[in-house]
Design an enzyme around this catalytic site. Sequence first.
Site, PDB file in Angstrom:
ATOM      1  N   ASP A 110       0.867  -1.193   0.000  1.00 29.79           N
ATOM      2  CA  ASP A 110       0.000   0.000   0.000  1.00 29.79           C
ATOM      3  C   ASP A 110       0.895   1.231   0.000  1.00 29.79           C
ATOM      4  OD1 ASP A 110      -2.038   2.008   0.832  1.00 29.79           O
ATOM      5  OD2 ASP A 110      -3.244   0.244   1.324  1.00 29.79           O
ATOM      6  N   ASN A 111       0.435   2.291  -0.662  1.00 32.63           N
ATOM      7  CA  ASN A 111       1.201   3.547  -0.586  1.00 32.63           C
ATOM      8  C   ASN A 111       0.581   4.524   0.411  1.00 32.63           C
ATOM      9  OD1 ASN A 111      -1.021   4.519  -1.913  1.00 32.63           O
ATOM     10  ND2 ASN A 111       0.062   5.242  -3.733  1.00 32.63           N
TER      11      ASN A 111
ATOM     12  N   SER B 220     -17.004  -3.258  -8.888  1.00 29.94           N
ATOM     13  CA  SER B 220     -18.032  -2.452  -8.232  1.00 29.94           C
ATOM     14  C   SER B 220     -19.335  -2.536  -9.008  1.00 29.94           C
ATOM     15  CB  SER B 220     -17.545  -1.004  -8.201  1.00 29.94           C
ATOM     16  OG  SER B 220     -18.587  -0.132  -7.879  1.00 29.94           O
ATOM     17  N   ALA B 221     -20.432  -2.392  -8.276  1.00 28.55           N
ATOM     18  CA  ALA B 221     -21.741  -2.310  -8.913  1.00 28.55           C
ATOM     19  C   ALA B 221     -21.835  -1.086  -9.815  1.00 28.55           C
ATOM     20  CB  ALA B 221     -22.824  -2.246  -7.845  1.00 28.55           C
ATOM     21  N   THR B 222     -20.848  -0.201  -9.712  1.00 29.55           N
ATOM     22  CA  THR B 222     -20.830   0.979 -10.588  1.00 29.55           C
ATOM     23  C   THR B 222     -20.789   0.561 -12.064  1.00 29.55           C
ATOM     24  OG1 THR B 222     -19.843   3.176 -10.800  1.00 29.55           O
ATOM     25  CG2 THR B 222     -18.306   1.355 -10.665  1.00 29.55           C
TER      26      THR B 222
ATOM     27  N   TYR C 287     -14.220   7.152 -12.689  1.00 28.26           N
ATOM     28  CA  TYR C 287     -13.938   6.059 -11.753  1.00 28.26           C
ATOM     29  C   TYR C 287     -14.551   4.754 -12.270  1.00 28.26           C
ATOM     30  CZ  TYR C 287     -14.727   2.862  -7.897  1.00 28.26           C
ATOM     31  OH  TYR C 287     -14.799   1.721  -7.139  1.00 28.26           O
TER      32      TYR C 287
ATOM     33  N   LYS D 200     -12.926   0.956 -13.499  1.00 29.94           N
ATOM     34  CA  LYS D 200     -13.306  -0.385 -13.014  1.00 29.94           C
ATOM     35  C   LYS D 200     -13.658  -1.286 -14.197  1.00 29.94           C
ATOM     36  CE  LYS D 200     -12.398  -0.187  -8.908  1.00 29.94           C
ATOM     37  NZ  LYS D 200     -11.599  -1.068  -8.114  1.00 29.94           N
TER      38      LYS D 200
ATOM     39  N   ARG E 184     -28.337  14.233  -6.322  1.00 32.39           N
ATOM     40  CA  ARG E 184     -26.909  14.322  -6.654  1.00 32.39           C
ATOM     41  C   ARG E 184     -26.741  13.883  -8.117  1.00 32.39           C
ATOM     42  NH1 ARG E 184     -22.903  10.669  -3.024  1.00 32.39           N
ATOM     43  NH2 ARG E 184     -24.044   9.023  -4.091  1.00 32.39           N
ATOM     44  N   PRO E 185     -26.011  14.687  -8.932  1.00 28.86           N
ATOM     45  CA  PRO E 185     -25.846  14.304 -10.336  1.00 28.86           C
ATOM     46  C   PRO E 185     -25.264  12.892 -10.452  1.00 28.86           C
ATOM     47  CG  PRO E 185     -24.928  16.495  -9.938  1.00 28.86           C
ATOM     48  CD  PRO E 185     -25.303  15.925  -8.598  1.00 28.86           C
TER      49      PRO E 185
HETATM   50  P1  NAD Z   1      -9.704   2.566   0.365  1.00 32.80           P
HETATM   51  O1  NAD Z   1      -9.354   3.854  -0.281  1.00 32.80           O
HETATM   52  O2  NAD Z   1      -9.998   2.556   1.820  1.00 32.80           O
HETATM   53  O3  NAD Z   1      -8.564   1.486   0.087  1.00 32.80           O
HETATM   54  C1  NAD Z   1      -7.778   1.505  -1.082  1.00 32.80           C
HETATM   55  C2  NAD Z   1      -6.338   1.355  -0.647  1.00 32.80           C
HETATM   56  O4  NAD Z   1      -5.499   1.345  -1.813  1.00 32.80           O
HETATM   57  C3  NAD Z   1      -5.847   2.499   0.249  1.00 32.80           C
HETATM   58  O5  NAD Z   1      -5.198   1.951   1.372  1.00 32.80           O
HETATM   59  C4  NAD Z   1      -4.883   3.274  -0.650  1.00 32.80           C
HETATM   60  O6  NAD Z   1      -3.871   3.885   0.109  1.00 32.80           O
HETATM   61  C5  NAD Z   1      -4.380   2.184  -1.562  1.00 32.80           C
HETATM   62  N1  NAD Z   1      -3.905   2.649  -2.881  1.00 32.80           N
HETATM   63  C6  NAD Z   1      -4.568   3.392  -3.787  1.00 32.80           C
HETATM   64  N2  NAD Z   1      -3.808   3.607  -4.865  1.00 32.80           N
HETATM   65  C7  NAD Z   1      -2.629   2.960  -4.642  1.00 32.80           C
HETATM   66  C8  NAD Z   1      -1.426   2.818  -5.386  1.00 32.80           C
HETATM   67  N3  NAD Z   1      -1.270   3.391  -6.589  1.00 32.80           N
HETATM   68  N4  NAD Z   1      -0.439   2.071  -4.851  1.00 32.80           N
HETATM   69  C9  NAD Z   1      -0.575   1.492  -3.639  1.00 32.80           C
HETATM   70  N5  NAD Z   1      -1.676   1.613  -2.888  1.00 32.80           N
HETATM   71  C10 NAD Z   1      -2.698   2.342  -3.384  1.00 32.80           C
HETATM   72  O7  NAD Z   1     -10.939   1.968  -0.458  1.00 32.80           O
HETATM   73  P2  NAD Z   1     -11.865   0.724  -0.120  1.00 32.80           P
HETATM   74  O8  NAD Z   1     -13.217   1.239   0.168  1.00 32.80           O
HETATM   75  O9  NAD Z   1     -11.202  -0.187   0.814  1.00 32.80           O
HETATM   76  O10 NAD Z   1     -11.933   0.063  -1.565  1.00 32.80           O
HETATM   77  C11 NAD Z   1     -11.089  -0.997  -1.950  1.00 32.80           C
HETATM   78  C12 NAD Z   1     -11.399  -1.387  -3.374  1.00 32.80           C
HETATM   79  O11 NAD Z   1     -12.784  -1.728  -3.492  1.00 32.80           O
HETATM   80  C13 NAD Z   1     -11.153  -0.279  -4.400  1.00 32.80           C
HETATM   81  O12 NAD Z   1     -10.609  -0.877  -5.557  1.00 32.80           O
HETATM   82  C14 NAD Z   1     -12.538   0.257  -4.704  1.00 32.80           C
HETATM   83  O13 NAD Z   1     -12.616   0.780  -5.991  1.00 32.80           O
HETATM   84  C15 NAD Z   1     -13.376  -0.999  -4.552  1.00 32.80           C
HETATM   85  N6  NAD Z   1     -14.778  -0.726  -4.208  1.00 32.80           N
HETATM   86  C16 NAD Z   1     -15.064   0.001  -3.092  1.00 32.80           C
HETATM   87  C17 NAD Z   1     -16.397   0.275  -2.778  1.00 32.80           C
HETATM   88  C18 NAD Z   1     -16.741   1.119  -1.570  1.00 32.80           C
HETATM   89  O14 NAD Z   1     -17.850   1.676  -1.543  1.00 32.80           O
HETATM   90  N7  NAD Z   1     -15.895   1.245  -0.575  1.00 32.80           N
HETATM   91  C19 NAD Z   1     -17.426  -0.227  -3.591  1.00 32.80           C
HETATM   92  C20 NAD Z   1     -17.078  -0.982  -4.706  1.00 32.80           C
HETATM   93  C21 NAD Z   1     -15.754  -1.230  -5.014  1.00 32.80           C
HETATM   94  C1  WQD Z   2     -26.037   5.866  -1.384  1.00 32.58           C
HETATM   95  C2  WQD Z   2     -27.352   6.637  -1.350  1.00 32.58           C
HETATM   96  C3  WQD Z   2     -27.200   8.827  -2.322  1.00 32.58           C
HETATM   97  C4  WQD Z   2     -24.512  10.524   0.691  1.00 32.58           C
HETATM   98  C5  WQD Z   2     -21.056   4.798  -4.482  1.00 32.58           C
HETATM   99  C6  WQD Z   2     -20.271   4.777  -5.758  1.00 32.58           C
HETATM  100  C7  WQD Z   2     -20.115   3.361  -6.239  1.00 32.58           C
HETATM  101  C8  WQD Z   2     -19.548   2.459  -5.141  1.00 32.58           C
HETATM  102  C9  WQD Z   2     -20.297   2.596  -3.865  1.00 32.58           C
HETATM  103  C10 WQD Z   2     -17.180   2.263  -5.372  1.00 32.58           C
HETATM  104  C11 WQD Z   2     -27.643   7.399  -2.650  1.00 32.58           C
HETATM  105  C12 WQD Z   2     -27.516   8.919  -0.851  1.00 32.58           C
HETATM  106  C13 WQD Z   2     -25.326   9.670  -0.027  1.00 32.58           C
HETATM  107  C14 WQD Z   2     -25.100  11.644   1.342  1.00 32.58           C
HETATM  108  C15 WQD Z   2     -27.251  10.947   0.537  1.00 32.58           C
HETATM  109  N1  WQD Z   2     -18.185   2.782  -4.828  1.00 32.58           N
HETATM  110  N2  WQD Z   2     -26.671   9.863  -0.103  1.00 32.58           N
HETATM  111  N3  WQD Z   2     -26.455  11.812   1.245  1.00 32.58           N
HETATM  112  O1  WQD Z   2     -23.842   6.252  -4.826  1.00 32.58           O
HETATM  113  O2  WQD Z   2     -24.729   3.923  -4.318  1.00 32.58           O
HETATM  114  O3  WQD Z   2     -22.336   4.256  -4.714  1.00 32.58           O
HETATM  115  O4  WQD Z   2     -20.384   3.987  -3.519  1.00 32.58           O
HETATM  116  O5  WQD Z   2     -17.151   1.478  -6.293  1.00 32.58           O
HETATM  117  O6  WQD Z   2     -19.280   3.422  -7.345  1.00 32.58           O
HETATM  118  O7  WQD Z   2     -20.958   5.543  -6.731  1.00 32.58           O
HETATM  119  O8  WQD Z   2     -23.309   5.091  -2.615  1.00 32.58           O
HETATM  120  O9  WQD Z   2     -23.138   5.826  -0.286  1.00 32.58           O
HETATM  121  O10 WQD Z   2     -22.628   7.490  -2.116  1.00 32.58           O
HETATM  122  O11 WQD Z   2     -24.985   6.762  -1.767  1.00 32.58           O
HETATM  123  O12 WQD Z   2     -28.464  11.148   0.462  1.00 32.58           O
HETATM  124  O13 WQD Z   2     -24.419  12.462   1.975  1.00 32.58           O
HETATM  125  O14 WQD Z   2     -27.260   7.649  -0.330  1.00 32.58           O
HETATM  126  O15 WQD Z   2     -27.902   9.811  -3.047  1.00 32.58           O
HETATM  127  O16 WQD Z   2     -29.021   7.357  -2.851  1.00 32.58           O
HETATM  128  P1  WQD Z   2     -23.648   4.947  -4.192  1.00 32.58           P
HETATM  129  P2  WQD Z   2     -23.427   6.334  -1.633  1.00 32.58           P
END
Ligand code: NAD
Ligand code: WQD
Length: 336
Positions: free
Chosen positions: A31-32, A124-126, A148, A152, A291-292
């Site tokens: 991790d960085n 991600s579900a994104t 973003y 993915k 939110r857009p």
């Molecule tokens: P996070 O930011 O807490 O963890 C990501 C980690 O990766 C951090 O510790 C960061 O320091 C490290 N990192 C980022 N870029 C790096 C690089 N170039 N080199 C080394 N380390 C690096 O995020 P998270 O919520 O734990 O998410 C983890 C993964 O899951 C991500 O790939 C994210 O896209 C994916 N994800 C997260 C969510 C969510 O809502 N949290 C949802 C879907 C997918």
């Molecule tokens: C959930 C609901 C908001 C904040 C995001 C990323 C997705 C994935 C998961 C990484 C929505 C509402 C939120 C607030 C609010 N991440 N909300 N007030 O948008 O489903 O997904 O995180 O991969 O890519 O887009 O999650 O937690 O941001 O929002 O009303 O301050 O809460 O509008 O309906 P989202 P979220």
Amino acid sequence: MRVLVTGGAGYIGSHTCVALCEHDFEPIVFDNFCNSSPEAVRRVESIVGRRIPVIEGDMRDREALLDVLERHAIEAVVHFAALKAVGESLSCPLEYFDNNITGTITLLQAMQAKAVHRLVFSSSATVYGGAETIPATEDSPLSVTNPYGRTKLVMEQLIADVCAADAGFAAMILRYFNPVGAHPSGQMGEDPKGIPNNLMPYIAQVAVGRRDKLRIFGNDWPTPDGTGIRDFIHVMDLAHAHVAALRGLPRQAGATMLNIGTGKGTSVLELVRAFEMASGRNVPFEFVGRRPGDIAELWADPSLAQEVLGWRAEYDIERMCEDTWRWQSAYPDGYA
Ligand code: NAD
Ligand code: WQD
């Protein structure tokens, strides 16, 4: 099995390290710390009672990756490391493409060079974009609405192409829905830097008094209470999905995409109410405009993950809120 955990100090990575240790895997964290703290790994060590090697390095540093794969005799990789803030990706797209996509290409090259052929990837579900079909299945149409999400989708495709070109390479591509919650000990949890983008950490910071109120983005969505509906999943359920994926990899050829969710939708208002119950605190909120880029509702069909991995989510919304609150109330300022 010795597993390289990229991004292992982050929110999901650190919780997954706990689950890995508890199931006799040996995680090695890379991790960085661009979005995390070394303290998270120290908490993992204190929970599991053993030392975890940590390498501070960047995913785009090929030599550093080659070195760690060889020196630690890595057998599989769980690849979390990425930038993940949707809004930030709109203002700094190149940073996202470079960090996430270049980082993944560099990892895949290093894995090939060192004959490490097993990968679990954080998607991600994104990737379901506007989510035309609900619940989303792995065959639902894919689309993205921001840089973003594009990273993915491209990373999924890169990994699938590498698997197609190299019959020995197998990958589990896990599409997480909305990860929330914290380790039940209250010693670890989500610690976003700055203003939280996501709903649950925002609610938790309001409840603990760090922010005065939640802004709910829209009460005019076509849902029963007018607020958005999502599939919230406990981070420890998610962590266990990675254990199951690592165990399933030897049986699997190619790239397998799997939804990791509960299959249940919860509205923003329902989550606020559940958090108030769990914490005994009020969570003041106001409705503001949409939110857009948001969508009305999305939840997973997680049946393929159950079929392929024998995994399914166990924790309910109440437990997600209780565990988040245990962490947030014990550490109002996170790991700082
Ligand atoms: P996070 O930011 O807490 O963890 C990501 C980690 O990766 C951090 O510790 C960061 O320091 C490290 N990192 C980022 N870029 C790096 C690089 N170039 N080199 C080394 N380390 C690096 O995020 P998270 O919520 O734990 O998410 C983890 C993964 O899951 C991500 O790939 C994210 O896209 C994916 N994800 C997260 C969510 C969510 O809502 N949290 C949802 C879907 C997918
Ligand atoms: C959930 C609901 C908001 C904040 C995001 C990323 C997705 C994935 C998961 C990484 C929505 C509402 C939120 C607030 C609010 N991440 N909300 N007030 O948008 O489903 O997904 O995180 O991969 O890519 O887009 O999650 O937690 O941001 O929002 O009303 O301050 O809460 O509008 O309906 P989202 P979220």
